[in-house]
Scaffold this motif. Structure first.
Motif, PDB file in Angstrom:
ATOM      1  N   ASP A 261      43.691  70.656  68.277  1.00 41.80           N
ATOM      2  CA  ASP A 261      43.493  71.318  69.686  1.00 41.80           C
ATOM      3  C   ASP A 261      42.158  71.527  70.272  1.00 41.80           C
ATOM      4  O   ASP A 261      41.809  71.817  71.500  1.00 41.80           O
ATOM      5  CB  ASP A 261      44.304  72.573  69.320  1.00 41.80           C
ATOM      6  CG  ASP A 261      45.931  72.595  69.399  1.00 41.80           C
ATOM      7  OD1 ASP A 261      46.281  71.339  69.637  1.00 41.80           O
ATOM      8  OD2 ASP A 261      46.382  73.586  68.822  1.00 41.80           O
ATOM      9  N   TYR A 262      41.293  71.696  69.232  1.00 37.03           N
ATOM     10  CA  TYR A 262      39.993  71.955  69.866  1.00 37.03           C
ATOM     11  C   TYR A 262      39.183  70.858  70.434  1.00 37.03           C
ATOM     12  O   TYR A 262      38.009  70.814  70.780  1.00 37.03           O
ATOM     13  CB  TYR A 262      39.176  72.655  68.752  1.00 37.03           C
ATOM     14  CG  TYR A 262      39.119  72.076  67.342  1.00 37.03           C
ATOM     15  CD1 TYR A 262      38.409  70.838  67.095  1.00 37.03           C
ATOM     16  CD2 TYR A 262      39.600  72.648  66.386  1.00 37.03           C
ATOM     17  CE1 TYR A 262      38.522  70.382  65.844  1.00 37.03           C
ATOM     18  CE2 TYR A 262      39.935  72.279  65.066  1.00 37.03           C
ATOM     19  CZ  TYR A 262      39.068  70.984  64.751  1.00 37.03           C
ATOM     20  OH  TYR A 262      39.283  70.510  63.460  1.00 37.03           O
ATOM     21  N   TYR A 263      39.657  69.579  70.093  1.00 38.54           N
ATOM     22  CA  TYR A 263      39.208  68.285  71.029  1.00 38.54           C
ATOM     23  C   TYR A 263      39.635  68.268  72.437  1.00 38.54           C
ATOM     24  O   TYR A 263      40.703  68.399  72.701  1.00 38.54           O
ATOM     25  CB  TYR A 263      39.602  67.038  70.242  1.00 38.54           C
ATOM     26  CG  TYR A 263      39.077  66.729  68.974  1.00 38.54           C
ATOM     27  CD1 TYR A 263      37.508  66.095  69.128  1.00 38.54           C
ATOM     28  CD2 TYR A 263      39.392  66.999  67.711  1.00 38.54           C
ATOM     29  CE1 TYR A 263      36.950  65.984  67.866  1.00 38.54           C
ATOM     30  CE2 TYR A 263      38.781  66.718  66.750  1.00 38.54           C
ATOM     31  CZ  TYR A 263      37.537  66.131  66.518  1.00 38.54           C
ATOM     32  OH  TYR A 263      36.921  65.635  65.533  1.00 38.54           O
ATOM     33  N   VAL A 264      38.467  68.308  73.049  1.00 37.80           N
ATOM     34  CA  VAL A 264      38.645  68.349  74.712  1.00 37.80           C
ATOM     35  C   VAL A 264      37.897  67.143  75.310  1.00 37.80           C
ATOM     36  O   VAL A 264      37.026  66.468  74.733  1.00 37.80           O
ATOM     37  CB  VAL A 264      38.571  69.639  75.296  1.00 37.80           C
ATOM     38  CG1 VAL A 264      39.321  70.500  74.785  1.00 37.80           C
ATOM     39  CG2 VAL A 264      36.989  70.064  74.839  1.00 37.80           C
ATOM     40  N   HIS A 265      38.170  66.789  76.431  1.00 37.08           N
ATOM     41  CA  HIS A 265      37.354  65.900  77.232  1.00 37.08           C
ATOM     42  C   HIS A 265      37.213  64.532  76.480  1.00 37.08           C
ATOM     43  O   HIS A 265      38.046  63.989  76.072  1.00 37.08           O
ATOM     44  CB  HIS A 265      36.188  66.591  77.740  1.00 37.08           C
ATOM     45  CG  HIS A 265      36.355  67.653  78.583  1.00 37.08           C
ATOM     46  ND1 HIS A 265      37.065  67.645  79.872  1.00 37.08           N
ATOM     47  CD2 HIS A 265      35.846  69.103  78.772  1.00 37.08           C
ATOM     48  CE1 HIS A 265      37.075  68.835  80.542  1.00 37.08           C
ATOM     49  NE2 HIS A 265      36.664  69.719  79.601  1.00 37.08           N
ATOM     50  N   THR A 266      36.025  63.961  76.466  1.00 34.91           N
ATOM     51  CA  THR A 266      35.598  62.739  76.105  1.00 34.91           C
ATOM     52  C   THR A 266      36.119  62.741  74.656  1.00 34.91           C
ATOM     53  O   THR A 266      35.689  63.096  73.666  1.00 34.91           O
ATOM     54  CB  THR A 266      34.203  62.796  76.211  1.00 34.91           C
ATOM     55  OG1 THR A 266      33.526  63.207  77.287  1.00 34.91           O
ATOM     56  CG2 THR A 266      33.684  61.314  75.919  1.00 34.91           C
ATOM     57  N   CYS A 267      36.529  61.348  74.493  1.00 33.05           N
ATOM     58  CA  CYS A 267      36.647  61.043  72.978  1.00 33.05           C
ATOM     59  C   CYS A 267      36.740  59.263  73.161  1.00 33.05           C
ATOM     60  O   CYS A 267      36.701  58.743  74.233  1.00 33.05           O
ATOM     61  CB  CYS A 267      38.176  61.114  72.216  1.00 33.05           C
ATOM     62  SG  CYS A 267      39.481  60.290  73.078  1.00 33.05           S
TER      63      CYS A 267
END
Length: 427
Positions: A261-267
């Motif tokens: 859940d704490y991954y956001v935006h750019t991957c």
């Protein structure tokens, strides 16, 4: 009974170690150019760190960690990845209060995961990674990606591609999550047991499933890009704009995800396109994790990073036929003829080493001819011979092994004369 090496591990022998050192030193130099500084964390940590920092629902935590109790009954885990320990150190040492922000760090070291060993995948493996903590500027996303691409570029790789996606902000992800549940729920019984659990816990991770990746519903799953709000679209556009400014080509893949859940935006991932590289094409993976520091008990701090596998990088170099400029160097091999010359030869050997030259001698009592053969095997540039006549004259006979030319140098002041001769490459 011979004790065998544990499955999924490897010995890195002389001849190969030099390649590892070259790769790691190249990556470290690039990091320093980007103003990233090295951090070293313990090889084992409290298990709770990875449960929080990697996620309870991930395969890493549920199936792949090497976890054990110490004598005090505390649960410890050999680190399976590098981000959680770096964030733990960032919080513990209050780096969020550093005068220089963002905090830019890199690490290099062994990680451990219990998984089926195969080509390019080990149970003990080495990761090189960077973390940039404290900035939410899209430019630093592009910087982190550029740093990773620079490592591969400077090592000579040409058949690599950057794959990128946006996971959006929390609002965008929530809308996408609901769409994924609606999409998969009517047919979830056709998926593996892990995916059935993920449906409510973390449906985004269904898209990452290795068992069901060919299921028809995977291809028609809702794309996160269709659920990005205006702010998330603007952020992603800026990242792509910065990449364009740097001339870094990219491919947008809506199926590229990070499940936590704490991954956001750019991957993003960097992959090898080299022919014959193998089924596992990913060389490097990274992304933005704006909620991780807060999740682990620190203040709200945005972050982004990546980790790359040294083993897979080596495999990619092999697939492209790239030879690294490494090799064993011997500047001078000292040959002693006769027992009484050995003390003078040994003294000369140590003087060469102290002066910064790579030098060696025979320790097996071999004849002169065999000692010269030994000098050839270690590719010695020069051979210094001290026999009884040389000892009486206070000299050593020095042969240039490339040209065969020979010159006598005084033992007193030998190093100065040898330096001059070596610099000119003459004898």
């Amino acid at each position: 009974m011979t004790v065998q090496i544990p499955r999924g591990t490897q010995d890195i022998l002389p001849g190969e170690v030099e390649k590892w050192n070259y790769i790691e030193n190249t990556a470290k130099k690039i990091c320093e150019n980007y103003q990233y500084r090295e951090i070293r964390t313990p090889i084992f940590e409290y298990t709770e760190l990875f449960q929080k920092g990697v996620g309870d629902t991930t395969d890493i935590v549920q199936k792949e960690m090497y976890t054990f109790d110490d004598r005090g009954g505390r649960s410890l885990t050999l680190r399976p990845e590098g981000t959680a320990p770096v964030v733990r150190s960032f919080i513990g040492h209050k780096m969020f209060g550093n005068a220089v922000q963002p905090v830019k760090l890199y690490y290099n070291g062994p990680m451990f995961r219990y998984e089926r060993p195969q080509a390019g995948r080990f149970r003990q493996f080495v990761q090189f990674g960077v973390e940039a903590l404290g900035s939410e500027d899209p430019a630093i996303d592009a910087e982190v990606i550029a740093l990773a691409m620079d490592i591969y570029k400077q090592l000579g790789l040409k058949n690599v591609k950057l794959v990128i996606n946006s996971l959006g902000d929390k609002e965008s992800r929530l809308r996408h999550r609901e769409a994924l549940i609606d999409h998969f729920k009517p047919h979830i019984g056709e998926f593996c047991a892990d995916c059935q659990k993920r449906l409510e816990q973390n449906p985004l991770r269904i898209l990452d499933c290795k068992k069901d990746h060919d299921h028809p519903l995977m291809k028609t799953a809702p794309s996160i890009l269709d659920y990005l709000n205006d702010a998330s679209k603007a952020y992603f556009d800026k990242v792509l704009q910065f990449l364009g400014t740097l001339g870094i080509p990219y491919e947008i893949d809506p199926g590229l995800v990070r499940g936590l859940d704490y991954y956001v935006h750019t991957c993003f991932e960097i992959m090898s396109n080299a022919e014959g590289f193998g089924a596992i094409t990913t060389l490097c993976g990274g992304g933005r994790y704006n909620g991780l520091v807060e999740e682990m008990g620190g203040p709200e701090t945005p972050g982004i990073g990546f980790a790359l596998s040294i083993e897979r990088l080596l495999a990619a170099l092999d697939a492209e036929g790239i030879e690294l400029p490494v090799g064993h160097r011997t500047d001078c091999y000292v040959v002693a003829i006769g027992e009484e010359t050995k003390p003078a030869a040994f003294k000369l050997l140590q003087a060469l080493r102290s002066a910064g030259f790579s030098a060696d001698q025979d320790y097996l009592g071999r004849k002169v001819k065999a000692q010269f053969k030994a000098a050839d095997r270690v590719k010695a540039a020069f051979v210094a011979v001290i026999g009884e006549e040389e000892l009486r004259a206070g000299k050593a006979s020095v042969r240039n092994m490339a040209t065969g030319e020979q010159k006598e140098l005084p033992l007193e002041g030998f190093i100065t004369a040898f330096k001059d001769m070596a610099n000119r490459g003459e004898a």
